[in-house]
Design a protein around this motif. Structure first.
Motif, mmCIF file in Angstrom:
data_model
loop_
_atom_site.group_PDB
_atom_site.id
_atom_site.type_symbol
_atom_site.label_atom_id
_atom_site.label_comp_id
_atom_site.label_asym_id
_atom_site.label_seq_id
_atom_site.Cartn_x
_atom_site.Cartn_y
_atom_site.Cartn_z
ATOM 1 N N ASN A 10 0.804 -1.263 -0.030
ATOM 2 C CA ASN A 10 0.285 0.005 0.030
ATOM 3 C C ASN A 10 0.880 1.172 -0.089
ATOM 4 O O ASN A 10 2.019 1.052 0.315
ATOM 5 N N PRO A 11 0.394 2.468 -0.355
ATOM 6 C CA PRO A 11 1.324 3.590 -0.411
ATOM 7 C C PRO A 11 2.123 3.859 0.848
ATOM 8 O O PRO A 11 3.057 4.451 0.822
ATOM 9 N N LEU A 32 -0.234 -9.188 0.501
ATOM 10 C CA LEU A 32 -1.112 -10.425 -0.212
ATOM 11 C C LEU A 32 -0.617 -10.396 -1.571
ATOM 12 O O LEU A 32 -0.754 -11.560 -2.108
ATOM 13 N N GLU A 33 -0.095 -9.525 -2.278
ATOM 14 C CA GLU A 33 0.388 -9.574 -3.669
ATOM 15 C C GLU A 33 1.681 -8.983 -3.710
ATOM 16 O O GLU A 33 2.084 -8.040 -2.726
ATOM 17 N N ASP A 43 10.418 -9.520 -0.998
ATOM 18 C CA ASP A 43 9.197 -9.400 -1.205
ATOM 19 C C ASP A 43 8.288 -10.403 -1.203
ATOM 20 O O ASP A 43 8.285 -11.319 -2.120
ATOM 21 N N LEU A 44 7.868 -10.884 0.160
ATOM 22 C CA LEU A 44 7.156 -12.031 0.272
ATOM 23 C C LEU A 44 5.551 -11.820 0.258
ATOM 24 O O LEU A 44 5.253 -10.712 0.431
ATOM 25 N N THR A 45 4.680 -12.826 0.009
ATOM 26 C CA THR A 45 3.444 -12.912 -0.361
ATOM 27 C C THR A 45 2.977 -13.830 0.884
ATOM 28 O O THR A 45 3.346 -14.953 0.971
ATOM 29 N N ALA A 46 1.961 -13.163 1.645
ATOM 30 C CA ALA A 46 1.350 -14.060 2.601
ATOM 31 C C ALA A 46 0.007 -13.374 3.030
ATOM 32 O O ALA A 46 -0.033 -12.136 2.930
#
Length: 241
Positions: A10-11, A32-33, A43-46
């Motif tokens: 997010n910003p 999430l993305e 840069d992980l996604t979870a």
């Protein structure tokens, strides 16, 4: 500093990553993305509303960083609807996206922070203590964030862990130009200003500060709404006295 940033896409999250990286920090983002931010070390996604994913993400971030100095839970979800039209899904999304994410990632990070000392700086909102139309889930969630900040600050102070939050006003610049008149400084808030407050609370200059929710709101939380609703009072603020 070794920073785990939840909500990096997010910003506000992007600005926080850039602020810490510019100061020489290493930042692992969890979203999430993919955040797609060059300031991130990884840069992980979870989905950190899920206990197992939150634990796994914090564990992986700690391994990549060689430890954790700072956790920044910056994720949030803001459904807009009056209470009688708020669906179960909207309510639980707000609570999970704001409050559960904070608790679950903090629970995962605290054993590592206790070992070496460190800081948690959550992103709350002025909506945690100021009411705005049609935000029942978000207001309840951010109020919960503020309460959890105080509880964790008390429980872990003797372990060398400081826990604070930043409560931004509306962030969006020109997108929300019509809201500027409601702010004593005459404009809404920039994401980099929120990031600067996060960096301060995470760093040694704030070594005696814990359990605080710091408004970064351009004076919004000190101003009576009447000052902006009445043209004569608004004129006093905008005039030269």
């Amino acid at each position: 500093m070794r920073v785990v940033l939840v909500g990096a896409s997010n910003p506000i999250g992007a600005a926080i990553a850039e602020r810490f990286a510019a100061g020489g920090g290493s930042v692992v983002g969890v979203s999430l993305e993919p955040a797609g931010n060059a300031a991130l070390t990884a840069d992980l996604t979870a989905d950190c509303t899920d206990p197992e994913q939150a634990q796994a993400a914090v564990d992986e971030a700690a391994q990549l960083l060689g430890g954790i100095d700072v956790l920044v839970p910056a994720a949030g979800v803001m459904p807009v609807a009056p209470a009688h039209r708020t669906t179960d899904e909207q309510w639980y999304r707000a609570i999970s996206g704001c409050l559960d994410t904070f608790f679950l990632t903090a629970r995962a990070a605290l054993p590592r922070l206790v070992d070496g000392g460190g800081a948690i700086v959550a992103i709350s909102s002025v909506n945690g203590f100021l009411a705005a139309p049609w935000l029942p889930g978000y207001a309840a969630a951010k109020g919960g964030v503020d309460g959890l900040v105080r509880q964790l600050a008390l429980d872990y102070a003797r372990s060398g862990v400081r826990v604070n939050a930043v409560a931004p006003g509306l962030v969006g610049g020109e997108k929300y130009a019509d809201a500027a008149a409601g702010y004593p400084i005459g404009r809404t808030i920039r994401a980099d200003e929120v990031a600067a407050a996060v960096e301060f609370l995470a760093g040694p200059a704030a070594s005696a500060i814990t359990g605080v929710v710091l408004p970064v709101d351009g004076g919004l939380s000190i101003a009576s709404p009447a000052a902006f609703a009445r043209a004569d009072l608004r004129a006093r603020l905008e005039g030269d006295g």
